[in-house]
Motif scaffolding. Structure first.
Motif, PDB file in Angstrom:
ATOM      1  N   ALA A  67       5.280   2.601  -3.333  1.00  0.00           N
ATOM      2  CA  ALA A  67       5.847   1.728  -4.375  1.00  0.00           C
ATOM      3  C   ALA A  67       6.017   0.293  -3.879  1.00  0.00           C
ATOM      4  O   ALA A  67       5.901  -0.650  -4.660  1.00  0.00           O
ATOM      5  CB  ALA A  67       7.182   2.282  -4.853  1.00  0.00           C
ATOM      6  N   LEU A  68       6.276   0.132  -2.578  1.00  0.00           N
ATOM      7  CA  LEU A  68       6.436  -1.204  -2.007  1.00  0.00           C
ATOM      8  C   LEU A  68       5.101  -1.913  -1.783  1.00  0.00           C
ATOM      9  O   LEU A  68       5.052  -3.143  -1.741  1.00  0.00           O
ATOM     10  CB  LEU A  68       7.159  -1.129  -0.658  1.00  0.00           C
ATOM     11  N   THR A  69       4.023  -1.130  -1.600  1.00  0.00           N
ATOM     12  CA  THR A  69       2.767  -1.714  -1.128  1.00  0.00           C
ATOM     13  C   THR A  69       1.576  -1.524  -2.064  1.00  0.00           C
ATOM     14  O   THR A  69       0.472  -1.935  -1.718  1.00  0.00           O
ATOM     15  CB  THR A  69       2.408  -1.135   0.252  1.00  0.00           C
ATOM     16  N   THR A  70       1.785  -0.935  -3.218  1.00  0.00           N
ATOM     17  CA  THR A  70       0.722  -0.760  -4.201  1.00  0.00           C
ATOM     18  C   THR A  70       0.967  -1.755  -5.334  1.00  0.00           C
ATOM     19  O   THR A  70       1.985  -1.658  -6.025  1.00  0.00           O
ATOM     20  CB  THR A  70       0.710   0.687  -4.745  1.00  0.00           C
ATOM     21  N   PRO A  71       0.073  -2.716  -5.523  1.00  0.00           N
ATOM     22  CA  PRO A  71       0.323  -3.772  -6.516  1.00  0.00           C
ATOM     23  C   PRO A  71       0.704  -3.259  -7.909  1.00  0.00           C
ATOM     24  O   PRO A  71       1.614  -3.800  -8.546  1.00  0.00           O
ATOM     25  CB  PRO A  71      -0.991  -4.552  -6.540  1.00  0.00           C
ATOM     26  N   GLU A  72       0.045  -2.212  -8.385  1.00  0.00           N
ATOM     27  CA  GLU A  72       0.334  -1.709  -9.731  1.00  0.00           C
ATOM     28  C   GLU A  72       1.752  -1.168  -9.835  1.00  0.00           C
ATOM     29  O   GLU A  72       2.437  -1.389 -10.841  1.00  0.00           O
ATOM     30  CB  GLU A  72      -0.677  -0.623 -10.127  1.00  0.00           C
TER      31      GLU A  72
END
Length: 137
Positions: free
Chosen positions: A23-28
């Motif tokens: 959640a911190l590192t996935t742009p979407e």
């Protein structure tokens, strides 16, 4: 001694570190709980976050420890602050620590941002928890 120009928050999330890290590192996913931008866990990666009325804010990743730590500069040309996300396993979930540091409390912009973000970060963390609770996350 605690630095008065640093915002500290932490929240327990009932998901393992790998899920929180995503959640911190996935742009979407990132766009669903905070701001749209091409965040990637790669040291030196430059990206911008769309902060709505405050415009696009440049960022650069300065430290990565997968599923443990993500640190990036935030708005270096204006605020010149650093955001650090630290994840610690806790039972079957994750304790997420946020540190937003480097505010210049002697400048009107720095003081206003510190006050606004100090009040805003807990709400952002609540949105993160809500997104993680969705089946699609």
């Amino acid at each position: 001694m605690t630095d008065p120009a640093v915002i500290h928050c932490d929240q327990f999330l009932s998901h393992p570190p790998a899920v929180v890290w995503r959640a911190l590192t996935t742009p979407e996913l990132h766009a669903r709980w905070w701001a749209a931008g091409d965040v990637r866990p790669v040291v030196g990666h430059r990206f911008s976050l769309d902060m709505g009325p405050w415009g696009e804010q440049p960022c650069e990743v300065v430290a990565v420890e997968p599923e443990r730590l993500l640190r990036y500069s935030f708005a270096p040309s204006t605020l010149d602050t650093t955001i650090t996300w630290r994840l610690e396993p806790e039972g079957t979930g994750t304790r997420l620590f946020l540190e937003h540091a480097g505010f210049d409390l002697d400048s009107p912009l720095g003081r206003t941002a510190f006050q606004g973000m100090g009040a805003g970060w807990p709400k952002v963390l609540d949105r993160l928890a809500a997104v993680l609770a969705e089946p699609s996350a």
